[in-house]
Design an enzyme around this catalytic site. Structure first.
Site, mmCIF file in Angstrom:
data_model
loop_
_atom_site.group_PDB
_atom_site.id
_atom_site.type_symbol
_atom_site.label_atom_id
_atom_site.label_comp_id
_atom_site.label_asym_id
_atom_site.label_seq_id
_atom_site.Cartn_x
_atom_site.Cartn_y
_atom_site.Cartn_z
ATOM 1 N N SER A 120 32.296 20.820 16.908
ATOM 2 C CA SER A 120 31.185 21.359 17.703
ATOM 3 C C SER A 120 31.615 21.699 19.109
ATOM 4 C CB SER A 120 30.065 20.321 17.789
ATOM 5 O OG SER A 120 29.565 20.055 16.519
ATOM 6 N N HIS A 141 32.701 27.506 13.194
ATOM 7 C CA HIS A 141 31.641 26.531 13.477
ATOM 8 C C HIS A 141 30.324 26.966 12.848
ATOM 9 C CE1 HIS A 141 28.945 24.457 16.667
ATOM 10 N NE2 HIS A 141 29.183 23.642 15.670
ATOM 11 N N GLU A 153 30.238 30.576 14.494
ATOM 12 C CA GLU A 153 31.043 30.897 15.672
ATOM 13 C C GLU A 153 32.507 30.899 15.248
ATOM 14 O OE1 GLU A 153 28.897 29.156 19.669
ATOM 15 O OE2 GLU A 153 29.716 27.679 18.305
ATOM 16 N N ASN A 192 26.603 25.573 21.681
ATOM 17 C CA ASN A 192 26.415 24.211 22.197
ATOM 18 C C ASN A 192 26.497 24.146 23.718
ATOM 19 O OD1 ASN A 192 25.737 22.788 19.909
ATOM 20 N ND2 ASN A 192 27.866 22.523 19.287
HETATM 21 N N1 3HC Z 1 18.834 26.506 0.120
HETATM 22 C C1 3HC Z 1 18.484 27.760 0.361
HETATM 23 N N2 3HC Z 1 17.478 28.131 1.181
HETATM 24 C C2 3HC Z 1 16.787 27.150 1.766
HETATM 25 C C3 3HC Z 1 17.092 25.799 1.552
HETATM 26 C C4 3HC Z 1 18.171 25.498 0.694
HETATM 27 N N3 3HC Z 1 18.525 24.255 0.460
HETATM 28 N N4 3HC Z 1 16.245 25.061 2.273
HETATM 29 C C5 3HC Z 1 15.446 25.894 2.905
HETATM 30 N N5 3HC Z 1 15.767 27.164 2.612
HETATM 31 C C6 3HC Z 1 15.134 28.366 3.123
HETATM 32 C C7 3HC Z 1 13.673 28.419 2.754
HETATM 33 O O1 3HC Z 1 13.480 29.003 1.489
HETATM 34 C C8 3HC Z 1 13.118 29.259 3.862
HETATM 35 O O2 3HC Z 1 13.430 30.631 3.609
HETATM 36 P P1 3HC Z 1 12.356 31.802 3.887
HETATM 37 O O3 3HC Z 1 12.134 31.775 5.383
HETATM 38 O O4 3HC Z 1 13.048 33.027 3.409
HETATM 39 O O5 3HC Z 1 11.148 31.403 3.111
HETATM 40 C C9 3HC Z 1 13.936 28.833 5.069
HETATM 41 O O6 3HC Z 1 15.169 28.321 4.539
HETATM 42 C C10 3HC Z 1 13.252 27.750 5.883
HETATM 43 O O7 3HC Z 1 13.073 26.586 5.057
HETATM 44 P P2 3HC Z 1 11.797 25.608 5.016
HETATM 45 O O8 3HC Z 1 10.569 26.419 4.875
HETATM 46 O O9 3HC Z 1 12.051 24.555 4.015
HETATM 47 O O10 3HC Z 1 11.853 24.860 6.349
HETATM 48 P P3 3HC Z 1 11.253 25.191 7.721
HETATM 49 O O11 3HC Z 1 10.577 26.502 7.805
HETATM 50 O O12 3HC Z 1 10.525 23.964 8.074
HETATM 51 O O13 3HC Z 1 12.600 25.302 8.598
HETATM 52 C C11 3HC Z 1 14.655 24.693 9.537
HETATM 53 C C12 3HC Z 1 13.511 24.265 8.635
HETATM 54 C C13 3HC Z 1 15.472 25.784 8.876
HETATM 55 C C14 3HC Z 1 15.516 23.473 9.754
HETATM 56 C C15 3HC Z 1 14.044 25.241 10.866
HETATM 57 O O14 3HC Z 1 13.162 24.305 11.401
HETATM 58 C C16 3HC Z 1 15.098 25.564 11.906
HETATM 59 O O15 3HC Z 1 15.746 26.609 11.856
HETATM 60 N N6 3HC Z 1 15.254 24.645 12.873
HETATM 61 C C17 3HC Z 1 16.243 24.806 13.928
HETATM 62 C C18 3HC Z 1 17.594 24.457 13.392
HETATM 63 C C19 3HC Z 1 18.671 24.642 14.403
HETATM 64 O O16 3HC Z 1 18.444 24.960 15.574
HETATM 65 N N7 3HC Z 1 19.916 24.398 13.967
HETATM 66 C C20 3HC Z 1 21.051 24.467 14.825
HETATM 67 C C21 3HC Z 1 21.394 23.097 15.293
HETATM 68 S S1 3HC Z 1 22.796 23.096 16.347
HETATM 69 C C22 3HC Z 1 24.102 22.871 15.331
HETATM 70 O O17 3HC Z 1 23.997 22.710 14.148
HETATM 71 C C23 3HC Z 1 25.439 22.885 15.979
HETATM 72 C C24 3HC Z 1 26.080 21.538 15.981
HETATM 73 O O18 3HC Z 1 27.418 21.721 16.398
HETATM 74 C C25 3HC Z 1 25.419 20.553 16.890
#
Ligand code: 3HC
Length: 284
Positions: A120, A141, A153, A192
């Site tokens: 990260s 990443h 990334e 990040n």
């Molecule tokens: N397989 C395939 N598709 C999936 C899935 C899976 N296992 N799980 C969910 N999906 C799809 C759903 O079908 C949906 O697709 P659609 O929009 O086409 O209908 C979409 O993903 C969203 O899923 P959900 O409806 O189940 O969930 P939410 O709408 O509640 O979203 C979330 C959940 C995707 C986690 C959303 O809240 C989000 O994007 N949150 C922010 C996440 C974020 O910022 N991540 C980055 C973190 S930083 C990082 O990782 C870097 C590290 O280095 C720290």
């Protein structure tokens, strides 16, 4: 070289998500972790995500079975010998990662293979220098949850060969269906470097009694159209990961915005790591 055989080191939250992305894209994937328990937990996480993918209509049952069939789980690093791309997603510990890169260098036979780190925030050059092929090492990443977030990334170190980064960019777009962005080998890369100060500001706001976690999160979801608020997001990323990433940006830049809040350190010390342990700022 067409990349058809990939390896993933570590099947925690990120490693299992990355393995899933690769298997769904049609690659043969060997996933390695250090214990049978860790491997079993990684496999379970992937199976659960596949089930959700089927449930949400993102894949058919046949596609799920085929993708599962392309995954092999092991505790042996030697299983990476014939891989063309290996993505390291072990815990954020520089010594562990350097050791893995040195071992991979001795094990992976193809001179054209690419060794990538999903770190990260740690400097890619340090992992590159642990190998005899630093020009074929780069950062790749992914974002959590890897099967859902479109971004990757691509981080070139000061010695990464430009054609290696170009190949991974084409692979990310054409094979994985991801949106790649390029970053220099700088603390926190692009996302990040921006995200961690934001998450830490939210934690400091909570810590100071300025607002409740629910109101902070509702503010950013309903006021700024973020998919989830910063306190919940910190829980989802993992509070230990947030701490490591912030500390590593702070150590290198001295940026006070990346200095981990005391509350975060205490929670990590207390084993409250967020979604992965069932308890963080929220109960999961
Ligand atoms: N397989 C395939 N598709 C999936 C899935 C899976 N296992 N799980 C969910 N999906 C799809 C759903 O079908 C949906 O697709 P659609 O929009 O086409 O209908 C979409 O993903 C969203 O899923 P959900 O409806 O189940 O969930 P939410 O709408 O509640 O979203 C979330 C959940 C995707 C986690 C959303 O809240 C989000 O994007 N949150 C922010 C996440 C974020 O910022 N991540 C980055 C973190 S930083 C990082 O990782 C870097 C590290 O280095 C720290």
């Amino acid at each position: 070289m067409t990349i058809e055989r990939a390896g993933v080191i570590g099947c925690g939250l990120m490693g299992s998500g990355i393995a899933e992305v690769l298997a769904r894209a049609g690659l043969s994937v060997v996933v390695r972790d250090i214990s049978d328990e860790a491997v079993a937990a990684g496999r379970k996480r992937i199976e659960k995500s596949f089930a959700k993918g089927v449930e949400r209509g993102k894949m058919t049952e046949q596609e799920r079975d085929e993708a599962l069939g392309r995954l092999t789980f092991t505790t042996e690093l030697s299983a990476m010998a014939d891989r063309q791309l290996v993505i390291e997603a072990a815990s954020e510990n520089e010594d562990i990662k350097k050791k893995i890169f040195a071992e991979l260098d001795a094990i992976v036979t193809d001179e054209q293979a690419i060794l990538a780190s999903n770190t990260s925030s740690m400097p890619i050059i340090r992992f590159a220098q642990a190998t005899s092929r630093p020009e074929r090492v780069l950062g790749l990443h992914f974002f959590n949850p890897a099967p859902v977030q479109p971004l990757v990334e691509i981080i070139s170190s000061v010695v990464t060969a430009p054609e290696v980064a170009d190949q991974i960019e084409t692979f990310s777009t054409q094979v994985l269906g991801k949106t790649p962005i390029r970053s220099d080998d700088r603390p926190g890369f692009i996302v990040n470097a921006l995200l961690i100060p934001f998450l830490f500001s939210a934690i400091r706001m909570l810590e100071s009694g300025h607002a409740s976690k629910e109101d902070i999160d509702t503010g950013m979801v309903n006021g700024c159209a973020h998919p989830m608020g910063p306190i919940k997001l910190a829980d989802m990323v993992g509070l230990d990961t947030c701490l490591f990433v912030g500390q590593s940006i702070y150590d290198e830049t001295g940026d006070p915005a990346a200095k981990p809040p005391v509350l975060l350190s205490r929670m990590v010390d207390g084993g409250l790591l967020g979604a992965k342990t069932g308890k963080g700022f929220y109960d999961w």
